[in-house]
Design a protein around this motif. Structure first.
Motif, short mmCIF file in Angstrom:
data_model
loop_
_atom_site.label_atom_id
_atom_site.label_comp_id
_atom_site.label_asym_id
_atom_site.label_seq_id
_atom_site.Cartn_x
_atom_site.Cartn_y
_atom_site.Cartn_z
N GLY A 77 1.01 -1.41 -0.33
CA GLY A 77 0.15 0.11 0.11
C GLY A 77 1.35 1.30 -0.04
O GLY A 77 1.69 1.57 0.36
N LEU A 157 -1.72 -6.16 -11.31
CA LEU A 157 -0.80 -4.05 -11.04
C LEU A 157 0.73 -4.35 -10.98
O LEU A 157 0.85 -6.06 -10.37
N ALA A 163 1.06 -8.16 -3.70
CA ALA A 163 0.52 -7.75 -3.53
C ALA A 163 -0.87 -8.68 -2.34
O ALA A 163 -1.25 -9.58 -3.58
N MET A 168 -6.45 -6.19 -1.79
CA MET A 168 -6.24 -5.30 -2.98
C MET A 168 -8.12 -5.13 -2.85
O MET A 168 -8.63 -4.58 -3.12
N THR A 171 -8.90 -2.24 0.13
CA THR A 171 -8.20 -0.78 -0.76
C THR A 171 -9.05 -0.73 -1.77
O THR A 171 -8.63 0.75 -2.84
N ALA A 173 -8.51 -1.87 -4.80
CA ALA A 173 -6.91 -1.50 -5.50
C ALA A 173 -8.01 -1.56 -7.28
O ALA A 173 -8.85 -2.16 -7.94
N GLY A 175 -5.75 -0.52 -10.58
CA GLY A 175 -4.52 -1.28 -12.22
C GLY A 175 -4.76 -1.18 -13.45
O GLY A 175 -5.56 -0.14 -13.59
N GLU A 447 -7.14 5.16 -6.34
CA GLU A 447 -7.91 3.79 -6.10
C GLU A 447 -7.03 3.16 -4.58
O GLU A 447 -6.18 2.17 -4.75
N HIS A 448 -5.61 4.42 -4.36
CA HIS A 448 -4.57 3.98 -3.51
C HIS A 448 -5.05 3.91 -2.23
O HIS A 448 -4.93 2.98 -1.22
#
Ligand code: FAD
Ligand code: MLT
Ligand code: ZN
Length: 494
Positions: A77, A157, A163, A168, A171, A173, A175, A447-448
């Motif tokens: 992260g 990603l 990860a 994922m 968060t 995620a 990508g 996205e983070h």
């Protein structure tokens, strides 16, 4: 009932076994600082449970003792949510001067709960089109399992080999394939998670359609470890295309009404991305890089310079896939796009990986220059070029002499702004970039996630009513506030 922290640690040692409660500094260090080197602090210990029932017992124990818990997966992260609070680690393992490292009610350092042992892939089959795995399975392992039966996960990603699926989900995620298959939230059909009181919620029935009230996936995707510890994940598989083509395309910004090369090239890129999506079936990725980052990657990774390195204002990494060869359609569409200077095209996997390297290796190449302020923003597509045009000068105004390196997922309107120069604990440049994104109608996190890095700005990005709702969900699920304190949810004072 409050029990002493020492007693709780002894209980946790019994739960996971002595070799999976880590407390020696030499072994806890890598769990205490994040990938960027910007965030971290000392932990009480690291617990590595083997299964869901151990996670449940640990949380119940921490709740009784008022110990904060930081869930950690692959620790890739980029917003400081996966490590104890603080600003990096001082050599004596105390917080950096002036920084708080408290968490949980005791005010002491938190327990890091590592999910890495929950890494079994328990189901992967072509009839149900599902992959099920422990939350600590890496994306790479899950991709290989899906690949072995001729399918894919629809999400990818660069941190794939570290990860985890749980991280994922936590968060949400994104990508490189979001334009085709959506972010993590849309790939997941079921979850198992442990709440702060130790109760286990399991909704892993494999049903793609199951509308009995709220969705556990929707609740926990993007919750960043603040509402529950995710212990297992069920994902939909997508078919593996028989043909895939990757192109690295040099762009010119000439003729675009912007003052900087970056703004002009971004305008060209947005137009090319829109043109491709309307004319070529199966576009999976349209990613942008600019000269500063692309030449840095070439130098650091020892790659040849990309096409038109001397004159291009930006490059697009484009991928298209389907059951017939998309290369001729892609070539035709690119030939008709103003601003396209040149392209390198590959269909075999080795050469495709080489072309991807210019884009994928940005994160590690930038990290060699120092601790970057990583600002992941999204903008409406019709304002992305305007933002890209001014972001560098706005940063320089706050931090003369700093360097700004951008790249990102251009078709999603998602730019990664990396600022080098300001000290790690200086937030002026971060604030300037994030406020600029808000002023352009964008988001402070594409996205983070928010982590600790952006929590101060949440009150600018969400209304009082929305923050009130976040706080009441948090208070209901985690009344003692043990789960990832300080992350995502603004404190009452803000
Ligand atoms: P961690 O870093 O361990 O944790 C991230 C957050 O999730 C923390 O708040 C943590 O507390 C929480 N968490 C972790 N596991 C759990 C769990 N089981 N239950 C509850 N909470 C949990 N991100 C993108 O979106 N797109 C990209 O393209 C992308 N590329 C990257 C490339 C590189 C080289 C690197 C280093 C990072 C990249 N990232 C990207 C960021 C990162 O990989 C993602 O955020 C990823 O989802 C984090 O997974 P993780 O297992 O490492 O989670
Ligand atoms: C990426 O798209 O490569 C990432 O999100 C990582 C980064 O921003 O450095
Ligand atoms: Zn990204």
């Amino acid at each position: 009932v409050t029990i002493a922290v020492d007693g709780a640690l002894e209980q946790i040692r019994t739960i996971v076994g002595p070799s999976h409660l880590l407390s020696e500094q030499a072994v806890t260090t890598s769990y205490e600082s994040d990938w960027t080197g910007r965030f971290g602090g000392p932990c009480l210990a690291v617990a590595r449970p083997a299964d869901t029932s151990q996670v449940a017992e640990i949380l119940a124990c921490c709740r009784r003792a008022g110990i904060g818990v930081v869930p950690q997966g692959g620790n890739t992260g980029l917003v400081g949510g996966s490590v104890p609070r603080g600003r990096g680690l001082a050599p004596d393992r105390t917080a950096a001067p002036g920084q708080q490292v408290t968490a949980g009610q005791t005010g002491g350092p938190p327990l890091v709960l590592s999910t890495r042992r929950l890494n079994e892939i328990t189901r992967c089959d072509a009839t149900s089109l599902l992959l099920e795995a422990g939350a600590g399975a890496t994306l790479g392992d899950a991709q290989r399992a899906a690949g072995a039966i001729g399918y894919e996960l629809g999400i990818d990603l660069a941190a794939r080999d570290s990860a985890t699926l749980g991280g994922m989900v936590a968060t949400n995620a994104g990508g490189i394939h979001v334009i085709r298959h959506g972010p993590m939230r849309t790939r997941v059909v079921g979850l198992e998670a442990v709440l702060a009181d130790g109760s286990v919620i399991r909704r892993m029935n494999g049903l793609w359609k199951d509308n009995v009230g709220w969705s556990l996936v929707a609740l926990l995707a993007g919750s960043e470890g603040t509402l529950a510890v995710i212990t297992a994940v069920s994902m939909r598989l997508v078919s593996r295309p028989t043909h895939r083509v990757t192109a690295l395309v040099a762009l010119s910004g000439e003729g675009q009404p912007f003052s900087s090369r970056q703004g002009a090239a971004t305008a060209t890129a947005v137009a090319v991305a829109a043109g491709l999506q309307s004319r070529v079936d199966g576009i999976e990725a349209v990613e942008i890089t600019y000269p500063a980052g692309t030449t840095l990657v070439a130098e650091k990774a020892g790659l040849p310079y990309p096409p038109r390195a001397d004159s291009a204002d930006a490059w697009l990494t484009i991928e298209a896939a389907g059951s017939s060869d998309p290369a001729p359609y892609l070539a035709d569409a690119l030939a008709n796009q103003p601003g396209v200077l040149d392209a390198a095209v590959a269909t075999d996997s080795t050469r495709r990986r080489q072309l991807w390297a210019y884009r994928e290796r940005h994160t590690e190449a930038i990290a060699t220059l120092g601790v970057a302020h990583k600002l992941d923003v999204s903008l409406p597509l019709d304002r992305l070029a305007q933002f890209a045009d001014v972001v560098g000068p706005v940063v320089e105004e706050n931090w003369p002499g700093s360097t700004t390196i951008c790249f990102g997922h251009v078709a999603d309107g998602n730019l990664h702004v990396n600022v080098l120069g300001p000290p790690a604990d200086d937030e002026a440049a971060d604030d300037a970039v994030l406020r600029l994104a808000l002023d352009h109608g964008g988001s402070i996190s594409a996205e983070h996630g928010i982590g600790v890095a952006k929590v101060k700005l949440v009150a600018q990005a969400r209304s009082g009513a929305e923050i009130g709702l976040m706080r009441s969900v948090k208070a209901t699920l985690d009344p003692a506030g043990i789960l990832n304190p300080g992350v995502l949810i603004p404190p009452p004072s803000s």
